[in-house]
Scaffold this motif. Structure first.
Motif, mmCIF file in Angstrom:
data_model
loop_
_atom_site.group_PDB
_atom_site.id
_atom_site.type_symbol
_atom_site.label_atom_id
_atom_site.label_comp_id
_atom_site.label_asym_id
_atom_site.label_seq_id
_atom_site.Cartn_x
_atom_site.Cartn_y
_atom_site.Cartn_z
ATOM 1 N N HIS A 68 0.843 -1.193 0.000
ATOM 2 C CA HIS A 68 0.000 0.000 0.000
ATOM 3 C C HIS A 68 0.883 1.250 0.000
ATOM 4 O O HIS A 68 2.013 1.227 0.486
ATOM 5 C CB HIS A 68 -0.901 0.032 1.235
ATOM 6 C CG HIS A 68 -1.703 -1.218 1.451
ATOM 7 N ND1 HIS A 68 -2.901 -1.447 0.820
ATOM 8 C CD2 HIS A 68 -1.463 -2.306 2.231
ATOM 9 C CE1 HIS A 68 -3.385 -2.625 1.208
ATOM 10 N NE2 HIS A 68 -2.531 -3.155 2.059
ATOM 11 N N GLY A 101 1.462 4.630 1.743
ATOM 12 C CA GLY A 101 1.095 5.295 2.980
ATOM 13 C C GLY A 101 0.785 6.761 2.770
ATOM 14 O O GLY A 101 1.013 7.328 1.692
ATOM 15 N N PRO A 102 0.265 7.438 3.786
ATOM 16 C CA PRO A 102 -0.002 8.880 3.683
ATOM 17 C C PRO A 102 1.296 9.657 3.487
ATOM 18 O O PRO A 102 2.383 9.157 3.792
ATOM 19 C CB PRO A 102 -0.654 9.208 5.038
ATOM 20 C CG PRO A 102 -1.102 7.896 5.595
ATOM 21 C CD PRO A 102 -0.152 6.872 5.074
ATOM 22 N N ARG A 155 5.475 9.072 0.145
ATOM 23 C CA ARG A 155 4.482 8.054 0.472
ATOM 24 C C ARG A 155 5.218 6.718 0.646
ATOM 25 O O ARG A 155 5.585 6.065 -0.330
ATOM 26 C CB ARG A 155 3.422 7.961 -0.611
ATOM 27 C CG ARG A 155 2.677 9.283 -0.842
ATOM 28 C CD ARG A 155 1.700 9.190 -1.995
ATOM 29 N NE ARG A 155 0.588 8.323 -1.687
ATOM 30 C CZ ARG A 155 -0.552 8.713 -1.127
ATOM 31 N NH1 ARG A 155 -0.719 9.998 -0.810
ATOM 32 N NH2 ARG A 155 -1.533 7.872 -0.885
ATOM 33 N N SER A 206 -6.217 5.521 16.346
ATOM 34 C CA SER A 206 -5.625 6.514 15.432
ATOM 35 C C SER A 206 -6.476 6.765 14.202
ATOM 36 O O SER A 206 -6.022 7.416 13.262
ATOM 37 C CB SER A 206 -4.229 6.041 14.998
ATOM 38 O OG SER A 206 -3.369 5.936 16.101
ATOM 39 N N LEU A 238 -6.619 1.335 7.153
ATOM 40 C CA LEU A 238 -5.237 1.413 6.688
ATOM 41 C C LEU A 238 -4.546 2.676 7.178
ATOM 42 O O LEU A 238 -3.369 2.639 7.574
ATOM 43 C CB LEU A 238 -5.209 1.352 5.151
ATOM 44 C CG LEU A 238 -3.835 1.541 4.499
ATOM 45 C CD1 LEU A 238 -2.875 0.438 4.917
ATOM 46 C CD2 LEU A 238 -3.973 1.587 2.977
ATOM 47 N N GLU A 239 -5.262 3.791 7.199
ATOM 48 C CA GLU A 239 -4.647 5.044 7.621
ATOM 49 C C GLU A 239 -4.223 4.994 9.087
ATOM 50 O O GLU A 239 -3.149 5.488 9.449
ATOM 51 C CB GLU A 239 -5.626 6.205 7.394
ATOM 52 C CG GLU A 239 -5.005 7.568 7.675
ATOM 53 C CD GLU A 239 -5.939 8.699 7.295
ATOM 54 O OE1 GLU A 239 -5.615 9.862 7.605
ATOM 55 O OE2 GLU A 239 -6.998 8.419 6.684
ATOM 56 N N CYS A 270 -1.086 2.982 9.298
ATOM 57 C CA CYS A 270 0.053 3.735 8.764
ATOM 58 C C CYS A 270 0.564 4.746 9.789
ATOM 59 O O CYS A 270 1.787 4.922 9.942
ATOM 60 C CB CYS A 270 -0.346 4.454 7.477
ATOM 61 S SG CYS A 270 -0.642 3.352 6.077
ATOM 62 N N ARG A 271 -0.328 5.398 10.500
ATOM 63 C CA ARG A 271 0.105 6.361 11.511
ATOM 64 C C ARG A 271 0.906 5.677 12.605
ATOM 65 O O ARG A 271 1.929 6.202 13.067
ATOM 66 C CB ARG A 271 -1.121 7.066 12.096
ATOM 67 C CG ARG A 271 -1.804 8.033 11.127
ATOM 68 C CD ARG A 271 -3.080 8.597 11.719
ATOM 69 N NE ARG A 271 -3.723 9.527 10.799
ATOM 70 C CZ ARG A 271 -4.934 10.037 10.992
ATOM 71 N NH1 ARG A 271 -5.621 9.705 12.095
ATOM 72 N NH2 ARG A 271 -5.459 10.866 10.108
ATOM 73 N N TYR A 325 4.302 4.807 11.232
ATOM 74 C CA TYR A 325 5.152 5.990 11.108
ATOM 75 C C TYR A 325 5.791 6.347 12.455
ATOM 76 O O TYR A 325 6.954 6.777 12.510
ATOM 77 C CB TYR A 325 4.347 7.166 10.578
ATOM 78 C CG TYR A 325 4.067 7.119 9.087
ATOM 79 C CD1 TYR A 325 4.541 6.064 8.308
ATOM 80 C CD2 TYR A 325 3.355 8.126 8.449
ATOM 81 C CE1 TYR A 325 4.298 6.017 6.941
ATOM 82 C CE2 TYR A 325 3.107 8.088 7.083
ATOM 83 C CZ TYR A 325 3.583 7.020 6.335
ATOM 84 O OH TYR A 325 3.356 6.970 4.980
#
Length: 502
Positions: A117, A119-120, A128, A250, A254-255, A258-259, A262
């Motif tokens: 995927h 990421g943000p 990303r 969070s 998926l977001e 990802c946080r 990170y």
């Protein structure tokens, strides 16, 4: 004077003459018919049952090249069934004209469950980062390409400091209570001269003397044949069970994951850039990770990709990216003693730690190619044991060591030096855990890759010789060459100890 590390021990110490509890139960149950025959004075039957018990003893206890006889039986059966059903052969969808979505990975073997995927956006460059999801093992991972100056020219004090920095990195990862494993992957790639050829072509003068051109050409050819490049990757792996709750807080989905990843990346990067003195840490994007995977399967493709990247600087219409549908091999076959992928063959072996300890930097001979065109790679993995489980295992190991010593003393057996040292390490483990250190079970896998025009069996023997020259003992991963190759060469977080990859 070199820095030697010897603070490791067997994962489990058998509490009855080196025999585990399960093995002892099997042997005790198998001896009951023999004892019953002796009680009935059926001597012929007792003799036959004794022979059967001896056979059970060898099948249960005696390891053959790292596996018991029953383990080999199950592995051979699974391999035979997989061969009959066509599971040991792989053909990519792109090679058969069936590829539909170029962003979907099409990888063989243990990599089939991998999904990547974007990421943000992260940082000032709005990068990303590629988020690796393994559906087979239910894990998440991220990979960074790193540059480290190495320890080859460092003295003993500096190497000791690097060892403490690595310990600190493992402890930091353990304290997050999310990271399950850290993998370090190093690939020694034959120099293809692509960058030098581009530089020469862009700086060549039309009025240069012919002799100068010839000398530069001969020099470039000789240096290319004798040079290698080193690629280094660091991968952190987080299981879904440890990140699911925090990801929900969070934002979920998926977001949210990802946080959380990170945040973990920031902690690991701080340790890498600080105590471990890593000069560059670049968390790979999806195109960069696809390129690393493609060059892992086909080292010879790198020159063409470098040339395409240079052409794209002049013409934006040039496509220099590797789609995920083509990041893997067009075809791969898992053979008993080697792995065949595209125009290359690979042999993988694990490394057994020596009893006398390991000198920091001892793996250098393993990465040194023996011939031009040969690619060496290895991965060192640090699976981190949760603190509660580590405390329980430490208590069990200490209890087993005490029980074994007591039983040997009662039967009048002399305690050998190695047995006393293992028992002392088992007792000392509890002190390390009490100081806040985390328990890990490190292992290493090394791989040699050569073109199919070369004899892979010969290069496999050379790899084993390099491992022995470094002071270790090689163990060929027969019947599991595809998993060994993926773990040691492809930086996607594949592990040999995690259930679902093995």
């Amino acid at each position: 004077m070199a820095t030697t590390y010897a603070e490791y021990q067997r994962d489990r110490i058998g509490w009855f003459f080196g025999i585990s509890g399960g093995q002892l139960i099997v042997l005790a149950a198998a001896s009951l018919p023999m004892l019953w025959a002796i009680n009935k004075a059926a001597w012929l039957s007792a003799l036959l049952l004794a022979l059967i018990w001896i056979a059970v003893l060898f099948v249960t206890i005696v390891p053959v090249r790292g596996r018991s006889a029953t383990g080999w039986m199950f592995a051979c059966t699974a391999y035979a069934v997989g061969g009959l059903l066509g599971w040991t052969s792989f053909r990519s969808k792109a090679s058969t004209g069936q590829a539909e979505d170029l962003d979907t990975p099409d990888l063989p073997g243990v990599l089939q469950g991998v999904q990547v995927h974007d990421g943000p956006p992260l940082g000032s460059n709005l990068q990303r980062v590629a988020i690796i999801q393994d559906h087979a093992t239910k894990t998440w991972a991220v990979t960074a390409a790193v540059v480290h100056p190495g320890i080859g020219m460092e003295d003993a004090d500096e190497r000791h400091r690097y060892g403490e920095a690595l310990t600190g990195l493992i402890d930091v990862a353990g304290r997050t209570e999310k990271i399950e494993e850290i993998l370090f992957t190093v690939r020694t790639v034959p120099e293809d001269g692509a960058e030098r050829a581009l530089w020469v072509s862009s700086h060549r003068r039309p009025n240069a003397p012919a002799l100068s051109e010839r000398v530069n050409g001969d020099l470039a050819h000789g240096l290319t044949q004798a040079s290698v490049r080193t690629e280094q990757f660091v991968t952190i792996v987080v299981p879904e069970t440890r990140i699911a709750k925090a990801a929900k807080e969070s934002g979920g989905g998926l977001e949210g994951r990802c946080r959380e990843l990170y945040l973990l990346m920031a902690e690991i990067e701080a340790q890498l850039r600080g105590p471990m003195r890593t000069t560059t840490v670049n968390w790979l994007t999806s195109p960069e990770l696809a390129l690393a995977c493609r060059t892992g399967f086909a080292p010879g493709d790198r020159a063409g990709i470098v040339e395409a990247l240079a052409m794209r600087e002049k013409d934006s219409g040039v496509n220099a990216e590797v789609p995920w549908a083509m990041a893997g091999p067009s075809g791969a076959d898992s053979v008993v003693r080697h792995y065949s992928h595209d125009a290359w063959n690979s042999v993988s072996s694990t490394i057994k730690l020596p009893a006398r300890g390991v000198v920091m930097g001892a793996l250098a001979p393993v990465l040194t190619p023996s011939e031009s065109g040969e690619r060496r790679s290895f991965a060192v993995a640090y699976p981190i044991v949760p603190q509660s489980k580590a405390d329980r295992q430490s208590g069990n190991a200490e209890w087993a060591a005490d029980l074994a010593e007591g039983m040997r003393s009662k039967v009048g057996m002399k305690i050998r030096a190695k047995q006393a040292e293992d028992a002392a390490k088992a007792r000392g483990l509890d002190q390390k855990l009490a100081r806040g250190n985390y328990l890990t079970r490190p292992y290493a896998v090394c791989t040699v890759t050569v073109p199919k025009t070369a004899r892979i069996s010969e290069f496999g023997r050379r790899l084993d010789a390099s491992v022995r020259r470094a002071g270790f003992a090689p163990l060929r991963l027969d019947l599991s060459q595809d998993a060994g190759f993926a773990a040691s060469t492809i930086p996607l977080g594949i592990s040999l100890t995690r259930k679902g990859n093995a």
